[in-house]
Design a protein around this motif. Sequence first.
Motif, PDB file in Angstrom:
ATOM      1  N   VAL A 260      42.909  13.751  -8.731  1.00 41.35           N
ATOM      2  CA  VAL A 260      43.873  13.204  -7.773  1.00 41.35           C
ATOM      3  C   VAL A 260      43.995  14.125  -6.560  1.00 41.35           C
ATOM      4  CG1 VAL A 260      46.296  12.607  -7.409  1.00 41.35           C
ATOM      5  CG2 VAL A 260      45.160  11.935  -9.535  1.00 41.35           C
ATOM      6  N   SER A 261      44.118  15.426  -6.825  1.00 39.89           N
ATOM      7  CA  SER A 261      44.207  16.387  -5.715  1.00 39.89           C
ATOM      8  C   SER A 261      42.946  16.385  -4.869  1.00 39.89           C
ATOM      9  CB  SER A 261      44.455  17.792  -6.270  1.00 39.89           C
ATOM     10  OG  SER A 261      45.667  17.854  -6.985  1.00 39.89           O
ATOM     11  N   GLY A 262      41.808  16.309  -5.526  1.00 41.99           N
ATOM     12  CA  GLY A 262      40.537  16.425  -4.820  1.00 41.99           C
ATOM     13  C   GLY A 262      40.193  15.240  -3.953  1.00 41.99           C
ATOM     14  N   ILE A 263      40.697  14.037  -4.297  1.00 41.46           N
ATOM     15  CA  ILE A 263      40.359  12.856  -3.493  1.00 41.46           C
ATOM     16  C   ILE A 263      41.558  12.363  -2.696  1.00 41.46           C
ATOM     17  CG2 ILE A 263      38.503  12.165  -5.032  1.00 41.46           C
ATOM     18  CD1 ILE A 263      40.347  10.021  -6.199  1.00 41.46           C
ATOM     19  N   GLY A 264      42.599  13.191  -2.597  1.00 36.92           N
ATOM     20  CA  GLY A 264      43.758  12.870  -1.775  1.00 36.92           C
ATOM     21  C   GLY A 264      43.445  13.077  -0.300  1.00 36.92           C
ATOM     22  N   GLY A 265      43.985  12.202   0.531  1.00 37.35           N
ATOM     23  CA  GLY A 265      43.667  12.242   1.960  1.00 37.35           C
ATOM     24  C   GLY A 265      43.998  13.551   2.638  1.00 37.35           C
ATOM     25  N   GLY A 266      45.131  14.173   2.264  1.00 34.39           N
ATOM     26  CA  GLY A 266      45.516  15.420   2.921  1.00 34.39           C
ATOM     27  C   GLY A 266      44.489  16.514   2.739  1.00 34.39           C
ATOM     28  N   ALA A 267      43.974  16.664   1.529  1.00 34.19           N
ATOM     29  CA  ALA A 267      42.951  17.685   1.278  1.00 34.19           C
ATOM     30  C   ALA A 267      41.639  17.319   1.961  1.00 34.19           C
ATOM     31  CB  ALA A 267      42.741  17.844  -0.224  1.00 34.19           C
ATOM     32  N   LEU A 268      41.328  16.032   2.016  1.00 34.44           N
ATOM     33  CA  LEU A 268      40.046  15.622   2.577  1.00 34.44           C
ATOM     34  C   LEU A 268      39.982  15.821   4.084  1.00 34.44           C
ATOM     35  CD1 LEU A 268      39.550  12.394   0.439  1.00 34.44           C
ATOM     36  CD2 LEU A 268      38.197  14.489   0.290  1.00 34.44           C
ATOM     37  N   TYR A 269      41.008  15.382   4.814  1.00 38.24           N
ATOM     38  CA  TYR A 269      40.899  15.528   6.271  1.00 38.24           C
ATOM     39  C   TYR A 269      41.042  16.984   6.713  1.00 38.24           C
ATOM     40  CZ  TYR A 269      45.989  15.703   7.369  1.00 38.24           C
ATOM     41  OH  TYR A 269      47.314  16.055   7.493  1.00 38.24           O
ATOM     42  N   ARG A 270      41.638  17.808   5.850  1.00 40.83           N
ATOM     43  CA  ARG A 270      41.696  19.248   6.136  1.00 40.83           C
ATOM     44  C   ARG A 270      40.451  19.989   5.673  1.00 40.83           C
ATOM     45  NH1 ARG A 270      47.044  18.197   4.111  1.00 40.83           N
ATOM     46  NH2 ARG A 270      48.627  18.403   5.758  1.00 40.83           N
ATOM     47  N   LYS A 271      39.511  19.277   5.063  1.00 42.43           N
ATOM     48  CA  LYS A 271      38.274  19.868   4.540  1.00 42.43           C
ATOM     49  C   LYS A 271      38.565  20.945   3.504  1.00 42.43           C
ATOM     50  CE  LYS A 271      35.975  17.486   7.659  1.00 42.43           C
ATOM     51  NZ  LYS A 271      35.219  16.270   7.281  1.00 42.43           N
ATOM     52  N   SER A 272      39.557  20.690   2.655  1.00 42.44           N
ATOM     53  CA  SER A 272      39.961  21.696   1.667  1.00 42.44           C
ATOM     54  C   SER A 272      39.905  21.136   0.249  1.00 42.44           C
ATOM     55  CB  SER A 272      41.383  22.188   1.974  1.00 42.44           C
ATOM     56  OG  SER A 272      42.319  21.123   1.953  1.00 42.44           O
ATOM     57  N   SER A 273      38.867  20.359  -0.028  1.00 41.86           N
ATOM     58  CA  SER A 273      38.698  19.763  -1.346  1.00 41.86           C
ATOM     59  C   SER A 273      37.300  20.026  -1.886  1.00 41.86           C
ATOM     60  CB  SER A 273      38.931  18.249  -1.286  1.00 41.86           C
ATOM     61  OG  SER A 273      38.503  17.628  -2.478  1.00 41.86           O
ATOM     62  N   PHE A 274      37.204  20.202  -3.203  1.00 42.29           N
ATOM     63  CA  PHE A 274      35.893  20.382  -3.838  1.00 42.29           C
ATOM     64  C   PHE A 274      35.134  19.051  -3.940  1.00 42.29           C
ATOM     65  CE2 PHE A 274      38.587  19.045  -7.274  1.00 42.29           C
ATOM     66  CZ  PHE A 274      37.784  18.440  -8.216  1.00 42.29           C
ATOM     67  N   LEU A 275      35.781  17.959  -3.527  1.00 40.59           N
ATOM     68  CA  LEU A 275      35.151  16.641  -3.598  1.00 40.59           C
ATOM     69  C   LEU A 275      34.934  16.019  -2.218  1.00 40.59           C
ATOM     70  CD1 LEU A 275      36.984  15.153  -6.720  1.00 40.59           C
ATOM     71  CD2 LEU A 275      34.615  15.930  -6.568  1.00 40.59           C
ATOM     72  N   LEU A 276      34.708  16.868  -1.205  1.00 44.30           N
ATOM     73  CA  LEU A 276      34.383  16.349   0.124  1.00 44.30           C
ATOM     74  C   LEU A 276      33.129  15.482   0.073  1.00 44.30           C
ATOM     75  CD1 LEU A 276      34.954  19.441   2.471  1.00 44.30           C
ATOM     76  CD2 LEU A 276      36.372  17.379   2.305  1.00 44.30           C
ATOM     77  N   ASP A 277      33.142  14.398   0.840  1.00 43.87           N
ATOM     78  CA  ASP A 277      31.965  13.522   0.974  1.00 43.87           C
ATOM     79  C   ASP A 277      31.476  12.998  -0.375  1.00 43.87           C
ATOM     80  OD1 ASP A 277      31.927  14.059   3.784  1.00 43.87           O
ATOM     81  OD2 ASP A 277      30.889  15.945   3.373  1.00 43.87           O
ATOM     82  N   SER A 278      32.406  12.699  -1.259  1.00 42.64           N
ATOM     83  CA  SER A 278      32.025  12.234  -2.601  1.00 42.64           C
ATOM     84  C   SER A 278      32.168  10.736  -2.793  1.00 42.64           C
ATOM     85  CB  SER A 278      32.873  12.953  -3.659  1.00 42.64           C
ATOM     86  OG  SER A 278      32.569  14.325  -3.711  1.00 42.64           O
ATOM     87  N   LEU A 279      32.648  10.027  -1.780  1.00 48.91           N
ATOM     88  CA  LEU A 279      32.850   8.587  -1.922  1.00 48.91           C
ATOM     89  C   LEU A 279      31.522   7.896  -2.229  1.00 48.91           C
ATOM     90  CD1 LEU A 279      35.146   6.509  -1.743  1.00 48.91           C
ATOM     91  CD2 LEU A 279      34.494   6.135   0.650  1.00 48.91           C
ATOM     92  N   ASP A 280      31.556   6.989  -3.209  1.00 47.47           N
ATOM     93  CA  ASP A 280      30.376   6.219  -3.623  1.00 47.47           C
ATOM     94  C   ASP A 280      29.279   7.085  -4.217  1.00 47.47           C
ATOM     95  OD1 ASP A 280      31.565   3.816  -2.754  1.00 47.47           O
ATOM     96  OD2 ASP A 280      30.893   4.180  -0.699  1.00 47.47           O
ATOM     97  N   THR A 281      29.634   8.256  -4.704  1.00 50.08           N
ATOM     98  CA  THR A 281      28.670   9.118  -5.391  1.00 50.08           C
ATOM     99  C   THR A 281      29.135   9.363  -6.820  1.00 50.08           C
ATOM    100  OG1 THR A 281      29.718  11.212  -4.767  1.00 50.08           O
ATOM    101  CG2 THR A 281      28.126  10.288  -3.219  1.00 50.08           C
ATOM    102  N   GLN A 282      28.214   9.788  -7.669  1.00 55.32           N
ATOM    103  CA  GLN A 282      28.549  10.037  -9.067  1.00 55.32           C
ATOM    104  C   GLN A 282      29.146  11.431  -9.204  1.00 55.32           C
ATOM    105  OE1 GLN A 282      25.534   9.039 -11.854  1.00 55.32           O
ATOM    106  NE2 GLN A 282      26.772   9.550 -13.645  1.00 55.32           N
TER     107      GLN A 282
END
Length: 449
Positions: A260-282
């Motif tokens: 949940v934390s990793g795919i939350g918008g706040g972490a993503l637009y700040r580039k502070s997630s271990f799941l950046l650019d993971s949409l539609d990937t395994q």
Amino acid sequence: MTQPQQHPIYNQIDDVKNAVADVLAHAKKLGATSAEAAMSSTSGLSVSTRMGEVETIEFNQDGGLGISVYVGNHKGSASTADLSPDALRSVVEKAVDIARFTSDDPCNGVADKALLEMSPTDLDLFHPWQVSPDEAIEQCVAAEKAALEFDPRIVNSDGASLSSHQGIRVYGNSHGLIAGFPRTRHSLSTMVIGKEGEQMQRDSAYSLSRVHTDLKSPEEVGLEAAQSTLAKLGSRKVSTRKVPVIFRADIANSLFGHLVSGIGGGALYRKSSFLLDSLDTQIFNRCVNIEEKPHLLRGLASSPFDSEGVKTIDREIITDGVLNTYLLASYAARRMNMQSTGHAGGIHNWLVKPTHGDLTSLLASMGTGLLVTELMGQGVNTVTGDYSRGAAGFWVENGELQYPVSEITIAGNLKDMFMGIEGVGGDIECRGAVQTGSILLNNMQIAGE
């Protein structure tokens, strides 16, 4: 639904809706081009006992209002716990004043009107319990008594508690949406201490529901606490090694909390997630499937709309290990040139599909390894995915519990852990926003002796 609309709380909702409408009108009068406000009110009873004696009796009555106003693309927010008309007008004025000094941000603003839930359905979340302090005390004492009398090795209690609360939250914005509904939440818990030789252990048990008649009995809660405590006596360390690990269902949801934390918008637009650019990937093993069901009747995380009024819908979050969606509120969605997914304020009833039968079946699949029943510490970095936490549980050989284990650390990286999930048990834990069974991971580092 089961609760009649004549209950006094429905009149209270109408009053709160009127107050929110007045607040929004006042914001517009002061020059706000758009605005949103949420007002909440909660009341209830909390009782705690220890060793059969009353420790606390608390009657709670809380409320507050938060408002965000937008003057063009300038945002101002303010809140108050004073719900008198003068205080509400004052908090609106403060929010408008603040907006005049904030920076211009084109991503600011209320949610898009087309996404709002203008006609929310009743999800049967309101089941008040007119429990008296005396009745609450009786239940707490009974839970402790059941635990203390179960076995002479249960030597002390850290107490029992009962809580029963009801509340409302009304949200409104300048698109004309003003909606709210009542909710209830009831719980009973106890924690006891066991002793064998020089070693002492403690553990707890609890029951939680929207409906008080769905709670476990005090005797069931006490028995569960006693058995869990006794099972930990005689614990030892294990040597440092890499082995398969099972996260028992009641802590397995923490793994998906990191998702949940990793795919939350706040972490993503700040580039502070271990799941950046993971949409539609395994990102998981193919055996992992997660769906979101926001409209489950009586669900603990059910809601017809999110905290911005955006309609919640059924979603496939993970399909055969593939990530289908991010979790976006309006601001993050605009920053990412995407659309809100209705997740302002959190997730709504995630259901993790089982691949196995009960925990026994999952233990048999693992063979030899560690069953983790308790996690300690906060050693998780959701930017890098590095994971290291204190743990306790049971050593397993040939699918059978051998002895309790404590004072160890388990470590890995969340990306590897997600891909290493080999099974989900059918022992579903339903007391949270993520409903999952126990989780089998193929390999983790254990640091012990």
